[in-house]
Structure formats: C-alpha cells, structure tokens
Design an enzyme around this catalytic site. Structure first.
Site: not given
Length: 823
Positions: A398-400
């Site tokens: 999730l690009c986190n």
C-alpha cells in the site's frame, strides 16, 4: 447521527446509486482510499459546462482565455472555502496530485542555501518518505517520539547547520486508517525553541479529506503545507492541490526553477535574469499552462457532491458507521476451533470504541487472513477469488513502508532479506519467513452502503472460515498406485501460442517430447508493442478464440480467429522454421525486452505487419507475435518454477491429510522444496501439465450439485489428459497428488508438484466468456496453505538405454498406456 439516522442516510445512498453509479451494478467497490467513484450527474454537468462555454488558454488575453482565468480563480476560492480556509491567510496551488504537491514543497526546501532537516512520521506514504533523499539529515519518528518532541525533547542532534526543519505526517494513514492529531502543527510551531530553528509542517490530507471535514479556519494553528488529491474526494477530476499558509510562503523564494506563466520578465541573451510573479503565491508556483478543463470539472464536482451527500460531516458519520460495522463483522469471525479468521490491524472507527485513540479511525480496515491452524492466507490467492466475486479491494504494501513494518512486525533486516530473496512490489512473494509481506485493505467512501459491507463479510465467512474441524493431523499409509488399472492418455494438446487456443494431437499421431516439454508447445507468444509484456487470457479472454494449427505438410503454423464473423479476418500463417529474415534485426541500440511471468526474456519479434495487425485487430491491443525457440541460453532460456510436494520425497511412508468435505480425496499442501531446474519455453511453471479425468469428473459433480455448470477439460489447458477405463471416478480422483512418476508408453516422467490455479480457469475456451466456476468450487475443495490446486506438473526423464529409438526420439501418442510409479 444516531443508528436510526445512519440507517436512513444509508437508504438514501442506496436509492441514488442506481442512477448515479451505474458502473456499480453487480460490483462491490471497496477501494475508495485509492480513488472514489464519480457520479453520473457530475460527468453530465461537466459535459454541459464544456459544450456551452468556450475556454481558452488562461495565459492569453482573448475573451475565452479571460473566461478560463475568471472561472479558475472562482474555483480556487470555492476550494479554500470547502476547507474553511480564509483566502487572505491561505493560497491554493493546483498540482497533478498530492505527490506533486509534496515534490513542490521538497523542491523549495532543497533550494535553501542552509539545507534542511527532515522529520517524518512512521505512518507516512512513500511519497512523503522520499523527501528524505533531498534533506541534509532525516529521521523517522513514531508517535512517542513526536510526543517527546512536543514535550521538549530534541529529536535532532548535531545537525551541523542552521537550516529549517520540515516535519511531515499524515492526517490519516492510507494503510490502516489511523488518525493523527491535527494540532501537532501548532504545538511544534510553538516549540521551535527546542531546536532553535524554524519548524514547518507538511500535512498529507489525501486519505483524510475524502470522508472527513478538514477545518483550516485558524491559520495560527493550521499546517504550513497541506496536500490532497481531488479525485479521492469526488472521483473526478484527476487533480491535486497544495494549500499553503501564507506565513510560510517565503520558503518558496529560494525555489530556483521557473516555468511558463510564473515570471513577469526573463532575460536570456547577454544576461541571465528573471523576475518571478509576486502578486499571488500560486502564480509563481503553477508552472506552465494549468489543466484548465480539470479545474473547470472541479466546479461541477463541488456542486454535485453537496447535492448528493449533503455535508462532509454527513459523509463522515456514514462512513464511520459502515467502517465500525465492517470492523466488528471481521473481528468476530471465528473458525470452528475458536481461532480468529482475520488478524485486524485497524482500530475501530468510532472514538467511543477506542478509549486510547480519541480521534477514532478512518473508514479503513486493514487485515490478513489465517486458516484454522494459524497459517497465513496468500494475498495473491485471496485477490484471485475477490476479483472473481467482483470485490474491488487493495492488497500488498500500500505504499506505506513504515505502517506495514509496524503492523506486521517486520524489522529492517527482515525487509532487506525479503528483497534479497526476490521480493519486489507487485510480485507474488506475499509470505516470507513465516510473515506476510502485505495486507488486505478495505476502504469505504461516501457512496458505500451497508449492503457492501455485509456482502464482504459474508464472502470472507463463506470462503475463509472453517466451521467443522476434523482431525487435521491424521496420518495414513501412502497408498501404492503401481497397480492402478486401465489408465491411458485420453488427449494430448499443445498450445503453440501462449494463452491462445490449443491444438489437439490427432489420434494415432506420435508427438515428440523435448527437454522443454511437448514439441511446439508455447513456443510463440503475443507481446504488447509498447511494454514488451506477454499478453494472457487473464486480461484478454478473446485469446482463447485464436486457434493455431501446426501444419507439417506445408511447414506452417496456421492461425485463425473463431470469434465474431463481422471482423472478417483471413487466416494468417508463419513458417515453423525459424527464418531470421522474419524477425527484428539486432541493432546497436538495446532492443526492448519482453517479459513473461515477470521474467525478462529475449524473444524474436516478427516484423510482418499482416501478422501483427491480425492479432492487434482481434484483441484490440497493439501487439506483435514473438518466438522463443528451444535450445537458447541466458535470456533465451527459462526454467521451471514448479515445486515438489512433501509426500513426494523419496521413501516417505506417510502423508498429511487436510480437512475436506469429500473424504478420501484429501491431499497435502504444496511444499517449498524446489526440484532440480528443468528447462521450459513460455509455459508458466513446468515443461508439461497433466490432469486426471477422474478428478475432473469429481469436480464437475461438486459443481453441478451446487447448481453450477460442468466445465470441460480445456479450461485447465493441460498438455495431457489421463483417462481411466475403470468405471466410477471416486477411486482414482486426485490420486495424481500422490504420484512421484509416470510411464507413458515407453517414456518416463517425473512429477514436479501440483499446479497452482488462478481465475483464468473460469474462461470458457470455446466462447471466451468468463464465469465463476470452476475456481469457486476449487477454492472450497482444493485449497491448501491458502493456495488452490488442480492438475500436476511433470517433466520428461531421458531414457538411459542409449542407442534405442525411444531414447533418440522420445514420443507419446493418444491411447498410450499409463503406469504410475513404475519400478
């Protein structure tokens, strides 16, 4: 809003969805954190605006240009008012998206002659993390570190310069919905004496503002820079915004780059000089021509959003109510032995449910699935089933990176080890070292409903909850299959062009077996002309209707299309021989690489426009025919990925039985022990794929008992179908799971493990239509370690009898007898 009020509001949303969101018919959209959906009336209103007004380039003086300028400034004001931001205290800069706004701020700080220190919260999106590469020093902070900083602890030691400090954090985590205090900006600004340098705050509001009101009414306490994406709020237009507190505007004076429209004068010849625009901050930062039409669409978006959903407060109450319902539903799911089905990382949405988190949680639920024994369910396998059941969710990292590491307990050394072991963003390595590498994220939006939530909970319960637990560690003696009577080769099929139709080998025709598999099997593929990626039926089901025929008489691969006749496509053909003149010649410049199953290969691309246009017309995709002949080296060669099963190890006397609703045909899970490397061409995993017709009969009986339609053997795209002369499918169904080897005619084969399946098996190979079966039934009856299996991989074992005809030219034919585990 009370529960009754929430229910009434939900009924209102249900009523408007049919007309406003026709694209949601039969779909359950739960990825609003990625982008929410646009309403039909928004598109209609924007279209009417565009066709009734003439909008020119705002950098001109014509009436159409002035119309554009006037509308843009009016919309700029409307957006500021949407966030209760006083235009005398704030300015709005239009950008492509939130990331572009972040880069604009980073660019300004990077240009500071004194440098800058960058501190960012652990929950930051990757786009915020990336700013650290521009800073003199950088540091990642968790909640306690931020609170300590506010309390007077200096997080930056011996920075070595007097430049400013930029602190970035999200209003809401895009990963799990955690919310963070909006007053951190004010508290840190007041505590600048701790560092002795100015502290600026950058707030990422992209995940927060789609479902919550953001009040920038007090400029003294507001963040200095706030970034957001409008498509996450309204679904359309694809546009972002950077809201700048005017007291922080001097930061941009050190910005070096300037673009068209941001300067009043530029001197180029004998002197290098320019004068930036100074009347408004946005004039000096909006480089080039603005996306005029996207900004005009924002005007319609603001109108329609209020018309449909009333206030952002109403949206917030509604989505919090739904999110709490989802959270409760997933956390209460239990297997028959009491083990939880879901490991949930998000906190409850309602603040009343989380005393330690008074801000509550955004309408996001991040979780992973476990079976009744505590093993993780593969995200890839989950997504296959979710896609088939028309659920739209997000899985992965999730690009986190910070949020994922915290939730999954991943230390930096573990993440680096995973990378060294082949993990990449988008790969299928989603469980490594006994831990998942990502999560499932369900996110809700203004047009989400109770029905969406309840359907998803029911989906998880139906496919991932094991209610009746049998003895899962039951061990039995491995049966001997050497005396299985009447097994024979029922059908042989090769697939000359990867993912296209099969060519059935006529009865009585002997077919060569090569090191890489059956002769001519998956030697060609179709590649996208732009990306070089090999095409597949997953995205292009009509590939099933492309029918190749191997014509030895003419020495040609003849290809026809069995789809709609109105296309009027003539048959095309290419020589079976590899004529170098037919392919793109090697040049001094690096040719575009082709990719198959994520691997980079060196394929030979055909140059014939007649051939390539044939396939492009059929699929509606710019593609070219490519060849990957046997015998290559390096990128001209691939290896099998199939794995042996645990029970297939030599001299193993026992097997594990997994619970299944059809006793007697239980099979063990796939193991991680890799077989010796076998060469393959363009097949996904192994040289040869076989299925057992008895297993297919049992599967079809299970499908029809549930009211479904039986499937043909073709959907599994096997090279060899093994039939049985013995009546009744039950004694031999799934016996292939326990075979270690076969003798077909005079040839020996080694079993490489079960075939992992995806929803491509749901494509009817005669019509190219997609349905839910057989994947749904396989998910319920043939899932082991979270993966779905049907069929078995195998490879040819060359004969040790040197000089014999069978060793020199190994072949198989339809009707050959099949012996299991020959001695």
């Amino acid at each position: 809003m009370t529960d009754d009020g929430s229910t009434a509001y939900n009924s209102r949303i249900e009523a408007l969805r049919q007309n406003e969101y026709p694209m949601l018919r039969d779909e359950v959209y739960l990825d609003h954190a990625g982008t929410t959906l646009y309403a039909k009336s928004l598109v209609d209103k924007f279209a009417a605006d565009m066709t009734s007004n003439l909008f020119g380039n705002p950098h001109s003086a014509s009436s159409s240009s002035q119309t554009s300028t006037s509308r843009i400034e009016d919309i700029r004001l409307r957006v500021l008012q949407f966030f209760n931001a006083d235009p005398s205290e704030f300015d709005l800069v239009f950008v492509a998206n939130a990331t572009a706004g972040i880069k604009l701020v980073a660019e300004a700080f990077r240009s500071n002659s004194l440098g800058f220190d960058y501190l960012y919260h652990q929950a930051c999106h990757t786009s915020l993390v990336g700013v650290r590469e521009e800073a003199t020093n950088s540091l990642c902070l968790d909640d306690s570190a931020v609170r300590g900083w506010i309390g007077g602890t200096n997080p930056v030691h011996e920075s070595g310069h007097d430049g400013p400090v930029l602190f970035a954090y999200p209003a809401q985590s895009n990963m799990d919905g955690s919310r963070f205090p909006l007053d951190w900006s004010d508290k840190l600004r007041k505590g600048t004496s701790t560092l002795g340098r100015p502290v600026y705050t950058l707030l990422d509001a992209a995940a927060f503002v789609p479902t919550s009101p953001l009040n920038l009414g007090n400029s003294e306490t507001a963040p200095d820079f706030t970034v957001l994406s409008f498509y996450k709020i309204f679904g359309f237009p694809d546009l972002g915004g950077l809201i700048v507190r005017r007291q922080a505007a001097p930061v941009f004076q050190s910005r070096r780059y300037f673009g068209g429209g941001t300067v009043d004068m530029v001197v180029c010849l004998k002197e290098q000089w320019h004068a930036p625009k100074t009347q408004a901050l946005h004039e000096s930062l909006e480089d080039g021509t603005l996306p005029v039409h996207s900004i005009i669409a924002l005007d319609s978006a603001l109108d329609v959003h209020r018309q449909l959903f009333k206030s952002m407060g109403d949206v917030s109450f509604h989505t919090s109510f739904l999110s709490q319902r989802l959270h409760d539903g997933l956390t209460t799911l239990r297997h028959g032995n009491g083990q939880p089905v879901c490991v949930v990382y998000s906190q409850p949405s309602l603040a009343s449910k989380t005393p330690n988190s008074p801000l509550g949680n955004g309408p996001v639920v991040a979780f992973n699935l476990q079976n009744h024994l505590g093993s993780w369910i593969s995200l890839v396998e989950f997504e296959k089933l979710a896609v088939l059941k028309r659920f739209h969710v997000r899985t992965g990292g999730l690009c986190n990176p910070g949020g994922i590491a915290r939730s999954l307990g991943l230390e930096p050394w573990e993440m680096k080890r995973n990378f060294s072991s082949g993990f990449r963003c988008g790969t299928e390595n989603d469980i490594m070292g006994g831990k998942p590498t990502g999560v499932i994220r369900v996110s809700l939006g203004a047009m989400s409903t109770i029905s969406d939530v309840d359907k998803f909970i029911a989906f998880i319960a139906e496919f991932y909850r094991t209610e009746s637990i049998h003895e899962s560690t039951l061990r039995t003696t491995t049966p001997s299959y050497q005396d299985l009577p009447g097994l024979y080769v029922e059908r042989i099929t090769v697939y000359p062009i990867k993912s296209c139709g099969g060519f059935h080998i006529p009865t009585g025709t002997t077919w060569e077996v090569r090191t890489e598999g059956l002769a001519w099997d998956r030697e060609w593929c179709l590649v996208h002309r732009g990306t070089g990626q090999a095409l597949s039926q997953k995205r292009h089901p009509r590939m099933a209707l492309i029918r190749p025929v191997i014509d030895f008489t003419s020495g040609q691969l003849r290809v026809s299309y069995r789809g709609p006749s109105e296309q009027g496509l003539a048959e095309i053909s290419v020589p079976l021989s590899a004529n170098p003149s037919l392919f793109q010649a090697d040049t001094t410049s690096k040719p575009m690489a082709s990719r198959v199953c994520g691997e980079e290969i060196s394929a030979q691309i055909y140059t014939s426009s007649e051939v390539n246009d044939f396939f492009s017309t059929v699929l509606g995709v710019p593609c070219a025919l490519a060849r990957f002949p046997p015998g290559g080296m390096g990128k001209n060669m691939r290896h099998a990925k199939a794995h042996l099963q645990k029970h297939q190890k030599v001299n193993r006397k026992i097997q594990h039985k997994m619970p299944c609703q059809f006793p007697g045909i239980d099979t063990p899970p796939d193991s991680d022990s890799e077989s010796e490397k076998q060469r393959i061409l363009l097949s996904n995993e192994s040289p040869i794929l076989a299925i057992n017709s008895s297993s297919l009969e049992v599967l079809n009986r299970q499908i029809t008992e549930q009211g479904g339609k039986a499937v043909s053997a073709e959907v599994f795209r096997a090279n060899i179908v093994i039939g049985s002369l013995t009546r009744g499918p039950r004694p031999f169904a799934y016996s292939e799971d326990h075979w270690s080897g076969l003798r077909i005619g005079q040839q020996n084969f080694k079993m490489l493990g079960s075939c992992r399946r995806c929803h491509m098996v749901c494509i009817d190979q005669e019509t190219a239509e997609k349905s839910e079966e057989p994947f749904i039934t396989l998910t319920k009856t043939r899932r082991f370690d979270g993966k779905v299996f049907f069929g078995t991989h195998m490879c040819h074992i060359p004969s040790s009898s040197i000089g014999t005809k069978e060793a020199q030219f190994p072949t198989v034919t339809v009707g050959d007898s099949v012996l299991v585990d020959p001695t």
